[in-house]
Scaffold this active site. Structure first.
Site, PDB file in Angstrom:
ATOM      1  N   ASP A  10      11.194 -26.434 -16.110  1.00 47.34           N
ATOM      2  CA  ASP A  10      11.377 -26.201 -14.682  1.00 47.34           C
ATOM      3  C   ASP A  10      10.352 -26.984 -13.865  1.00 47.34           C
ATOM      4  O   ASP A  10       9.226 -27.189 -14.318  1.00 47.34           O
ATOM      5  CB  ASP A  10      11.236 -24.700 -14.387  1.00 47.34           C
ATOM      6  CG  ASP A  10      11.710 -24.328 -12.996  1.00 47.34           C
ATOM      7  OD1 ASP A  10      12.499 -25.093 -12.407  1.00 47.34           O
ATOM      8  OD2 ASP A  10      11.293 -23.273 -12.500  1.00 47.34           O
ATOM      9  N   GLY A  17      12.139 -31.041  -9.544  1.00 46.13           N
ATOM     10  CA  GLY A  17      12.343 -31.282  -8.124  1.00 46.13           C
ATOM     11  C   GLY A  17      11.069 -31.111  -7.321  1.00 46.13           C
ATOM     12  O   GLY A  17      10.752 -31.914  -6.429  1.00 46.13           O
ATOM     13  N   ARG A  18      10.321 -30.053  -7.638  1.00 50.25           N
ATOM     14  CA  ARG A  18       9.071 -29.811  -6.916  1.00 50.25           C
ATOM     15  C   ARG A  18       8.017 -30.868  -7.243  1.00 50.25           C
ATOM     16  O   ARG A  18       7.210 -31.238  -6.391  1.00 50.25           O
ATOM     17  CB  ARG A  18       8.548 -28.403  -7.230  1.00 50.25           C
ATOM     18  CG  ARG A  18       9.209 -27.320  -6.396  1.00 50.25           C
ATOM     19  CD  ARG A  18       8.934 -25.944  -6.951  1.00 50.25           C
ATOM     20  NE  ARG A  18       9.708 -25.705  -8.161  1.00 50.25           N
ATOM     21  CZ  ARG A  18       9.559 -24.629  -8.929  1.00 50.25           C
ATOM     22  NH1 ARG A  18       8.651 -23.722  -8.618  1.00 50.25           N
ATOM     23  NH2 ARG A  18      10.301 -24.466  -9.996  1.00 50.25           N
ATOM     24  N   ARG A  35      14.512 -36.304  -5.698  1.00 48.61           N
ATOM     25  CA  ARG A  35      14.569 -35.389  -6.837  1.00 48.61           C
ATOM     26  C   ARG A  35      14.861 -36.125  -8.146  1.00 48.61           C
ATOM     27  O   ARG A  35      14.357 -35.743  -9.205  1.00 48.61           O
ATOM     28  CB  ARG A  35      15.646 -34.318  -6.596  1.00 48.61           C
ATOM     29  CG  ARG A  35      15.257 -33.280  -5.552  1.00 48.61           C
ATOM     30  CD  ARG A  35      16.393 -32.279  -5.339  1.00 48.61           C
ATOM     31  NE  ARG A  35      16.719 -31.555  -6.560  1.00 48.61           N
ATOM     32  CZ  ARG A  35      16.085 -30.457  -6.972  1.00 48.61           C
ATOM     33  NH1 ARG A  35      15.078 -29.966  -6.272  1.00 48.61           N
ATOM     34  NH2 ARG A  35      16.456 -29.854  -8.076  1.00 48.61           N
ATOM     35  N   HIS A  90      13.499 -35.886 -12.288  1.00 48.59           N
ATOM     36  CA  HIS A  90      14.291 -35.773 -13.510  1.00 48.59           C
ATOM     37  C   HIS A  90      13.960 -36.906 -14.480  1.00 48.59           C
ATOM     38  O   HIS A  90      13.875 -36.695 -15.695  1.00 48.59           O
ATOM     39  CB  HIS A  90      15.779 -35.786 -13.173  1.00 48.59           C
ATOM     40  CG  HIS A  90      16.224 -34.595 -12.375  1.00 48.59           C
ATOM     41  ND1 HIS A  90      15.887 -33.303 -12.718  1.00 48.59           N
ATOM     42  CD2 HIS A  90      16.975 -34.503 -11.236  1.00 48.59           C
ATOM     43  CE1 HIS A  90      16.409 -32.463 -11.842  1.00 48.59           C
ATOM     44  NE2 HIS A  90      17.067 -33.170 -10.935  1.00 48.59           N
ATOM     45  N   LEU A 134      13.189 -31.100 -37.836  1.00 43.67           N
ATOM     46  CA  LEU A 134      13.291 -30.282 -36.624  1.00 43.67           C
ATOM     47  C   LEU A 134      14.733 -30.133 -36.175  1.00 43.67           C
ATOM     48  O   LEU A 134      15.477 -31.103 -36.099  1.00 43.67           O
ATOM     49  CB  LEU A 134      12.473 -30.930 -35.497  1.00 43.67           C
ATOM     50  CG  LEU A 134      12.562 -30.243 -34.128  1.00 43.67           C
ATOM     51  CD1 LEU A 134      11.781 -28.932 -34.127  1.00 43.67           C
ATOM     52  CD2 LEU A 134      12.041 -31.188 -33.029  1.00 43.67           C
ATOM     53  N   SER A 165      15.578 -16.580 -16.268  1.00 41.91           N
ATOM     54  CA  SER A 165      16.667 -17.422 -15.753  1.00 41.91           C
ATOM     55  C   SER A 165      17.896 -17.485 -16.663  1.00 41.91           C
ATOM     56  O   SER A 165      18.444 -18.562 -16.916  1.00 41.91           O
ATOM     57  CB  SER A 165      16.141 -18.836 -15.468  1.00 41.91           C
ATOM     58  OG  SER A 165      15.190 -18.817 -14.431  1.00 41.91           O
TER      59      SER A 165
END
Length: 265
Positions: free
Chosen positions: A9, A12-13, A22, A26, A120, A184
């Site tokens: 998360d 964008g910030r 934005r 990403h 993994l 979330s």
């Protein structure tokens, strides 16, 4: 831990803080994805699950969603050889049939070409929702009951076998970036007993050192699963719980250093 799940998360910030669009956040987040996957391989983790796109993310502007698919496809084309070289098994959880056809095709290629790998297990949650997953599992069980034409008694094991994550251990540690104190709609069934680590770092700023910080914090916790634990043990919060590059230390590891001995599961 055997399995770490991450809510990535703050892209964008991160971009807004730097007065960037934005999409720049990403793109920067992809670099953190690559770094954390590489670190997880070096730490010999069994599974890593990354929350990339939720069922609610379709509400975002169409241009942003299409950019995300473009970044995903670019990542797969560029990183697939590296995933294969590192023996990573690539998997996707979520309602894959709801994704664009070209994205589905690239995902299928990556899953097929890494299916025999034994390192993994990298799970990317796309068009994913925890509630949707449980609904899909219940509907799968109902379809099975109709075929059996008889009563079907469902227990936790049986329901777990119909989740997207069937065959994987439940996450031991859930990491959330950007400081938000919520899960979330992510792996609601599977994180019932997971330890949770929240960092204020935005995802593009989350690096190997931050992953080690989360692991050190995890190792200091006592997992009781509803019991009382071992009351005879005396907590030693100041004692280092992993050996870093062959030495024991109470200091944090230097940036980029990884434990040379397996971490406590």
């Amino acid at each position: 831990p055997r399995h770490i799940a991450v809510i990535m998360d703050g892209n964008g910030r991160w971009a807004r803080k730097r007065h960037l669009p934005r999409v720049a956040g990403h793109r920067a987040g992809v670099k953190s994805v690559r770094e954390i996957i590489e670190a997880s391989c070096r730490l010999h983790l069994e599974a890593l699950t990354l929350y990339a796109f939720s069922v609610e993310n379709w509400k975002r502007p169409r241009s942003e969603v299409e950019t995300l698919w473009g970044l995903l496809r670019h990542y797969l084309h560029r990183e697939l050889p590296e995933l294969k070289r590192n023996d990573v098994r690539f998997q996707v959880i979520g309602r894959i049939d709801g994704l664009p056809a070209a994205v589905q095709n690239d995902l299928d290629v990556a899953m097929v070409e890494t299916a025999a790998n034994s390192g993994l297990r990298l799970n990317i949650a796309l068009n994913y929702g925890g509630r949707a997953e449980i609904v899909d599992a219940v509907n799968s069980l109902l379809a099975r009951a109709r075929k059996l034409d008889g009563p079907l008694e469902v227990d936790e094991r049986m329901l777990g076998e119909h989740l997207y994550t069937a065959g994987l251990p439940d996450p031991d540690l859930l990491i959330r970036t950007s400081g938000e104190m919520r899960v979330s709609n992510f792996l609601l069934w599977q994180i019932a007993y997971a330890e949770i680590f929240v960092t204020d770092k935005f995802w593009p700023d989350f690096h190997t050192l931050n992953l080690l910080e989360a692991l050190l914090d995890y190792q200091k916790r006592e997992r009781r699963y509803g019991g009382l634990g071992d009351s005879t043990k005396t907590a030693e919060p100041d004692r280092e719980l992993v050996a870093v590059n062959g030495r024991e230390t109470t200091a944090e590891p230097d940036a980029g250093e990884l434990p040379s001995t397996p971490l406590r599961q």
